[in-house]
Motif scaffolding. Sequence first.
Motif, short mmCIF file in Angstrom:
data_model
loop_
_atom_site.label_atom_id
_atom_site.label_comp_id
_atom_site.label_asym_id
_atom_site.label_seq_id
_atom_site.Cartn_x
_atom_site.Cartn_y
_atom_site.Cartn_z
N LYS A 170 0.80 -1.23 0.00
CA LYS A 170 0.00 0.00 0.00
C LYS A 170 0.83 1.28 0.00
N PRO A 171 1.89 1.40 0.83
CA PRO A 171 2.68 2.64 0.79
C PRO A 171 3.27 2.93 -0.58
N TYR B 7 1.98 1.86 -3.56
CA TYR B 7 0.90 2.24 -4.46
C TYR B 7 0.40 3.66 -4.17
N ASP B 8 0.40 4.06 -2.89
CA ASP B 8 0.00 5.43 -2.54
C ASP B 8 0.97 6.44 -3.17
N LYS B 9 2.24 6.10 -3.15
CA LYS B 9 3.24 6.98 -3.74
C LYS B 9 3.10 7.03 -5.26
N ALA C 36 0.34 6.56 -6.93
CA ALA C 36 -0.88 7.31 -7.24
C ALA C 36 -0.64 8.81 -7.20
N ALA C 37 0.30 9.25 -6.35
CA ALA C 37 0.52 10.68 -6.16
C ALA C 37 1.55 11.27 -7.12
N LYS D 204 -7.16 -1.04 -10.53
CA LYS D 204 -7.18 0.27 -9.90
C LYS D 204 -6.28 1.23 -10.69
N GLU E 64 -3.89 3.17 -9.80
CA GLU E 64 -2.47 3.06 -9.46
C GLU E 64 -1.85 1.78 -10.03
#
Length: 306
Positions: free
Chosen positions: A99-100, A102-104, A106-107, A288, A290
């Motif tokens: 998750k960390p 994929y969050d990066k 996505a941003a 998704k 990302e």
Amino acid sequence: MSKEKLQSHAVQTTGHAWDGDLQEYNNPLPRWWVWAFYLTIVFALVYWVLYPAWPLGKGYTTGIAKVTYVNSKGETVTTHWNTRADLMAEMNAAAKAQKPYYDKIAALPLEQIAKDPELNSFVISAGKQLFGDNCAACHQAGGQGVVGLFPNLTDDDWLYGGTLEKIQETITYGRRGFMPAFGSVFTPEQIDQLANYVLSLSGEKVDAVKAQAGNALFHSMDAMCFYCHGDDAKGRQDVGAPNLTDKIWLWAKVPAADTPEKKVEAVKTVITQGLGKGVMPAWKDRLKPEQIKLLAVYVHELGGGK
């Protein structure tokens, strides 16, 4: 050696005798083997209590071990241990660990993802898995594709563009290639001429006279091949028309042909029958955003990205 010592080294018997001299030796099992046997019994008893083990009417004993996981609907499920639930729990754990990253992803813009060393390592590992699960069935595990069916993603020939943005667009919305069939439009002679011309564009051995006639037909308003493939026959990425001047073949099975005649026949087949199978599904509802971004960078890094 004394008689007493010899008797102590002799193999002991159970005391049973038959026919006067036929005796039964007393050779007990090694102690370690006996204890190992007892341990297997204990292990089996513990396993029967913890996990599904025995048929029971129309069901089975489920055991007392439990597994908790989050299903595809986002619901938390607790059930008795089974391989499917255990796999789901492992996938949940993997998703939590990823998750960390994929969050990066996505941003960040696509270009920065490709340049970030830490994310690049994640793209290679997670992208390989995503590609294998969703793309390899068509494009093959290494992205080399299949001539006549699916594009090669490792070369620098792109029907719709090989930039990060174009690859992301292709994965997100899919593609639908099409070429009309000319079998009922042109005579066999004209199709033969066109095939010779198309092959001549990439330096193949052809009939020069037929190729010259094919050139005129290619650029005529009757055939209008130039409309999609361009006046220079280098293709148009806005409509997904391939470049005909290189030696990269997607639809015509020219690489598999071992004679000039067979190569001409391969191109004639495509011109005659047309193409309506160049369809790639859209993945925007399956993956998704990302994940699509990660796949776009992964495909770009396979070697053919621009």
